[in-house]
Motif scaffolding. Structure first.
Motif, PDB file in Angstrom:
ATOM      1  N   ALA A  22       0.830  -1.207   0.000  1.00 22.81           N
ATOM      2  CA  ALA A  22       0.000   0.000   0.000  1.00 22.81           C
ATOM      3  C   ALA A  22       0.865   1.257   0.000  1.00 22.81           C
ATOM      4  CB  ALA A  22      -0.932  -0.007   1.213  1.00 22.81           C
ATOM      5  N   ALA A  23       1.948   1.232   0.771  1.00 19.13           N
ATOM      6  CA  ALA A  23       2.844   2.387   0.803  1.00 19.13           C
ATOM      7  C   ALA A  23       3.441   2.653  -0.580  1.00 19.13           C
ATOM      8  CB  ALA A  23       3.956   2.150   1.829  1.00 19.13           C
ATOM      9  N   ILE A  24       3.852   1.578  -1.270  1.00 22.05           N
ATOM     10  CA  ILE A  24       4.407   1.733  -2.622  1.00 22.05           C
ATOM     11  C   ILE A  24       3.342   2.253  -3.577  1.00 22.05           C
ATOM     12  CG2 ILE A  24       5.382   0.482  -4.578  1.00 22.05           C
ATOM     13  CD1 ILE A  24       6.671  -1.431  -2.551  1.00 22.05           C
ATOM     14  N   ALA A  25       2.126   1.690  -3.480  1.00 21.57           N
ATOM     15  CA  ALA A  25       1.047   2.092  -4.388  1.00 21.57           C
ATOM     16  C   ALA A  25       0.666   3.556  -4.189  1.00 21.57           C
ATOM     17  CB  ALA A  25      -0.172   1.192  -4.166  1.00 21.57           C
ATOM     18  N   PHE A  26       0.548   4.004  -2.943  1.00 20.90           N
ATOM     19  CA  PHE A  26       0.158   5.391  -2.690  1.00 20.90           C
ATOM     20  C   PHE A  26       1.291   6.359  -3.048  1.00 20.90           C
ATOM     21  CE2 PHE A  26      -3.330   3.558  -0.282  1.00 20.90           C
ATOM     22  CZ  PHE A  26      -4.350   4.461  -0.533  1.00 20.90           C
ATOM     23  N   ALA A  27       2.532   5.924  -2.869  1.00 17.75           N
ATOM     24  CA  ALA A  27       3.654   6.776  -3.297  1.00 17.75           C
ATOM     25  C   ALA A  27       3.651   6.937  -4.814  1.00 17.75           C
ATOM     26  CB  ALA A  27       4.974   6.158  -2.834  1.00 17.75           C
ATOM     27  N   ALA A  28       3.378   5.840  -5.539  1.00 20.56           N
ATOM     28  CA  ALA A  28       3.292   5.922  -6.995  1.00 20.56           C
ATOM     29  C   ALA A  28       2.128   6.818  -7.415  1.00 20.56           C
ATOM     30  CB  ALA A  28       3.127   4.520  -7.583  1.00 20.56           C
ATOM     31  N   ALA A  29       0.993   6.691  -6.725  1.00 20.54           N
ATOM     32  CA  ALA A  29      -0.163   7.532  -7.047  1.00 20.54           C
ATOM     33  C   ALA A  29       0.145   9.010  -6.818  1.00 20.54           C
ATOM     34  CB  ALA A  29      -1.367   7.100  -6.198  1.00 20.54           C
ATOM     35  N   TYR A  30       0.865   9.294  -5.736  1.00 20.82           N
ATOM     36  CA  TYR A  30       1.234  10.680  -5.437  1.00 20.82           C
ATOM     37  C   TYR A  30       2.111  11.263  -6.539  1.00 20.82           C
ATOM     38  CZ  TYR A  30       3.750  14.541  -3.232  1.00 20.82           C
ATOM     39  OH  TYR A  30       4.324  15.759  -2.975  1.00 20.82           O
ATOM     40  N   LEU A  31       3.093  10.482  -6.993  1.00 19.01           N
ATOM     41  CA  LEU A  31       3.999  10.960  -8.043  1.00 19.01           C
ATOM     42  C   LEU A  31       3.264  11.137  -9.371  1.00 19.01           C
ATOM     43  CD1 LEU A  31       7.166   8.812  -7.237  1.00 19.01           C
ATOM     44  CD2 LEU A  31       6.904  11.277  -6.935  1.00 19.01           C
ATOM     45  N   LEU A  32       2.376  10.200  -9.705  1.00 21.63           N
ATOM     46  CA  LEU A  32       1.615  10.318 -10.950  1.00 21.63           C
ATOM     47  C   LEU A  32       0.716  11.552 -10.923  1.00 21.63           C
ATOM     48  CD1 LEU A  32       0.601   6.589 -11.576  1.00 21.63           C
ATOM     49  CD2 LEU A  32       2.315   7.916 -12.812  1.00 21.63           C
ATOM     50  N   ASN A  33       0.114  11.827  -9.774  1.00 21.98           N
ATOM     51  CA  ASN A  33      -0.774  12.993  -9.658  1.00 21.98           C
ATOM     52  C   ASN A  33      -0.014  14.307  -9.744  1.00 21.98           C
ATOM     53  OD1 ASN A  33      -3.220  11.635  -9.476  1.00 21.98           O
ATOM     54  ND2 ASN A  33      -3.077  11.387  -7.256  1.00 21.98           N
ATOM     55  N   ARG A  34       1.266  14.270  -9.475  1.00 24.07           N
ATOM     56  CA  ARG A  34       2.070  15.497  -9.585  1.00 24.07           C
ATOM     57  C   ARG A  34       2.378  15.844 -11.035  1.00 24.07           C
ATOM     58  NH1 ARG A  34       7.218  15.632  -5.958  1.00 24.07           N
ATOM     59  NH2 ARG A  34       7.281  17.702  -6.942  1.00 24.07           N
ATOM     60  N   PHE A  35       2.104  14.920 -11.964  1.00 27.69           N
ATOM     61  CA  PHE A  35       2.333  15.217 -13.377  1.00 27.69           C
ATOM     62  C   PHE A  35       0.993  15.370 -14.098  1.00 27.69           C
ATOM     63  CE2 PHE A  35       3.519  13.735 -17.777  1.00 27.69           C
ATOM     64  CZ  PHE A  35       4.134  14.923 -18.133  1.00 27.69           C
ATOM     65  N   GLN A  36       0.463  14.310 -14.672  1.00 26.18           N
ATOM     66  CA  GLN A  36      -0.802  14.394 -15.396  1.00 26.18           C
ATOM     67  C   GLN A  36      -1.883  13.488 -14.850  1.00 26.18           C
ATOM     68  OE1 GLN A  36       0.778  13.680 -19.448  1.00 26.18           O
ATOM     69  NE2 GLN A  36       0.075  15.727 -19.983  1.00 26.18           N
ATOM     70  N   GLY A  37      -1.569  12.731 -13.822  1.00 25.25           N
ATOM     71  CA  GLY A  37      -2.558  11.831 -13.258  1.00 25.25           C
ATOM     72  C   GLY A  37      -2.297  10.381 -13.638  1.00 25.25           C
ATOM     73  N   LEU A  38      -3.311   9.558 -13.468  1.00 23.96           N
ATOM     74  CA  LEU A  38      -3.195   8.123 -13.726  1.00 23.96           C
ATOM     75  C   LEU A  38      -3.351   7.838 -15.216  1.00 23.96           C
ATOM     76  CD1 LEU A  38      -3.131   5.148 -12.680  1.00 23.96           C
ATOM     77  CD2 LEU A  38      -5.635   5.297 -12.538  1.00 23.96           C
ATOM     78  N   PRO A  39      -2.335   7.243 -15.871  1.00 26.48           N
ATOM     79  CA  PRO A  39      -2.459   6.922 -17.300  1.00 26.48           C
ATOM     80  C   PRO A  39      -3.442   5.768 -17.520  1.00 26.48           C
ATOM     81  CG  PRO A  39      -0.147   6.974 -16.592  1.00 26.48           C
ATOM     82  CD  PRO A  39      -0.981   6.948 -15.361  1.00 26.48           C
ATOM     83  N   LEU A  40      -4.275   5.902 -18.523  1.00 29.61           N
ATOM     84  CA  LEU A  40      -5.204   4.819 -18.871  1.00 29.61           C
ATOM     85  C   LEU A  40      -4.441   3.550 -19.223  1.00 29.61           C
ATOM     86  CD1 LEU A  40      -8.015   3.712 -19.623  1.00 29.61           C
ATOM     87  CD2 LEU A  40      -7.690   4.721 -21.902  1.00 29.61           C
ATOM     88  N   ALA A  41      -3.328   3.688 -19.927  1.00 31.70           N
ATOM     89  CA  ALA A  41      -2.547   2.523 -20.330  1.00 31.70           C
ATOM     90  C   ALA A  41      -2.069   1.729 -19.120  1.00 31.70           C
ATOM     91  CB  ALA A  41      -1.348   2.965 -21.173  1.00 31.70           C
TER      92      ALA A  41
END
Length: 420
Positions: free
Chosen positions: A245-264
């Motif tokens: 969960a820590a890894i997943a939320f850290a990845a989500a935080y970084l993705l949201n700092r750019f353009q969000g979650l990629p559909l791909a």
């Protein structure tokens, strides 16, 4: 006479033992060390080697260029892994049989060419052309699988012929034009260009993923307890889920700092998780692992060897077609070079580096995710540090060689312990 002497007060005794929390942590660490030593001696390291390699790659390139772990680069990396990663997932199925599929690159190019010619040149609706292109991959894989199962020759021989055949068919379909440009606003182009920009999307996927891991692990624990098999403790499940969960939320935080979650990336994770459930939770998946353990033993156990082998190559062909469409989406075009180059080598390397055994019977779909992360991370790091491509091949080859050596040594150790 009464003795009026008084004894000196003694100092209160100090507790020599550590506090309860420290004792619990110490016991947990001792338990983890004992488990690690047991797995090391038995050749069951699992994903640990590839995780360490991935960490080393990220630390190295971040040291060389501070932009490597930037949200923008990691977001691009999460999209770049999808096309080849999907092909590698199909390769995992074939490797579990102890075989190899050399045609996946050509099938990916063929499927992309079929889609492009149908949609762009002949005006077929995108959704229909997309379905036909995927079915082309399924049919070609099934034909190869049936031929391999019936002729009882190594799969790499059949798929080597397929590599040449499907590549030639792709060139014939594309014709003299050679290149077909896709609609940049079309369905396929959006596979790699669309992002869920709301922060809740990425965090929601992270939460759902962590919750699913806990539920599946807990259900597996209950089933094992019911039949008296070894099982994880609730504390172990909680710690494992918390780490993921820590890894997943850290990845989500970084993705949201750019353009969000990629559909791909979302499609990739859903496909990998779904195929992992099929492999590890269904009768078909157990048959695949059983065939990897020995074809003759599977035949004597009345397993339908021909049907399973045909289905495995069909899955590989399907995933190659889907991966080819994502690769075409990334550059919004299909050319005579589609499916060629190092695509086949990277797909096979990703599956092996991730931990899928070349000897069959060991590996998961998540192996392909870790493996393609390593390969694409090396490629991304080389790009932002202006390192020659030749060095990339050398490093990737070295990592692949190390993975094969570890796999071989692990198998020998397991044989020595009677587990292979």
């Amino acid at each position: 006479m009464a003795d009026h002497t008084r004894a000196e007060p003694t100092a209160p005794r100090t507790e020599a033992r550590p506090p309860h929390r420290e004792r619990a942590i110490a016991r947990a660490l001792e338990s983890w060390v004992a488990v690690f030593r047991r797995k090391l001696s038995a050749g069951e390291l699992g994903w640990l080697p590839v995780v360490l390699v991935l960490a080393a790659v990220w630390i190295t390139f971040q040291t060389l260029n501070e932009n490597f772990l930037s949200p923008r680069n990691l977001s691009n990396l999460s999209v770049d892994i999808v096309g080849t990663g999907l092909i590698a997932v199909g390769i995992v199925f074939v490797l579990l049989l102890g075989e190899l599929d050399l045609s996946v690159g050509s099938i990916s190019g063929l499927a992309a060419a079929v889609f492009a010619v149908l949609n762009v040149n002949n005006g077929v609706p995108e959704w229909l052309a997309l379905i036909i292109a995927v079915l082309v991959g399924t049919v070609t894989g099934a034909v190869q699988g049936f031929s391999f199962a019936r002729a009882r020759v190594p799969a790499f021989v059949v798929t080597l012929a397929g590599l040449l055949t499907w590549n030639g068919l792709m060139l014939y379909i594309l014709g003299t034009s050679g290149t077909v440009n896709l609609d940049e606003n079309g369905l396929v182009a959006k596979l790699t260009s669309y992002y869920f920009t709301h922060d809740a999307a990425a965090y929601g996927v992270a939460a759902i993923g962590a919750g699913m891991v806990f539920l599946v692990s807990h259900q597996d624990r209950r089933r094992r307890m019911a039949v008296g098999m070894p099982h994880r403790s609730l504390r172990g499940i909680a710690v494992r889920t918390g780490a993921l969960a820590a890894i997943a939320f850290a990845a989500a935080y970084l993705l949201n700092r750019f353009q969000g979650l990629p559909l791909a990336l979302l499609i990739f994770l859903v496909v990998v998780a779904g195929l992992d459930i099929i492999l590890r939770r269904t009768h078909y998946g157990r048959q695949v692992y059983a065939l990897g353990g020995g074809v003759e033993a599977a035949r004597r156990a009345s397993l339908s060897v021909i049907r399973v082998q045909t289905a495995v190559l069909a899955v590989s062909g399907t995933m190659a077609a889907v991966g080819g469409l994502f690769l075409a989406s990334r550059i919004t075009s299909v050319s005579q070079g589609s499916g060629s180059g190092v695509l086949l080598l990277n797909a096979i390397a990703a599956a092996v580096i991730g931990g899928t055994s070349l000897f069959g019977g060991r590996g998961t779909t998540w192996s392909a995710v870790l493996g393609i992360l390593v390969i694409q991370s090396i490629a991304s790091g080389m790009a932002i540090t202006d390192t020659p491509a030749a060095v990339q091949f050398i490093i990737t080859g070295g990592v692949l060689f190390a993975a094969v050596v570890i796999d071989s040594l692990s198998r020998r150790t397991q044989e020595a312990h009677g587990r292979a």
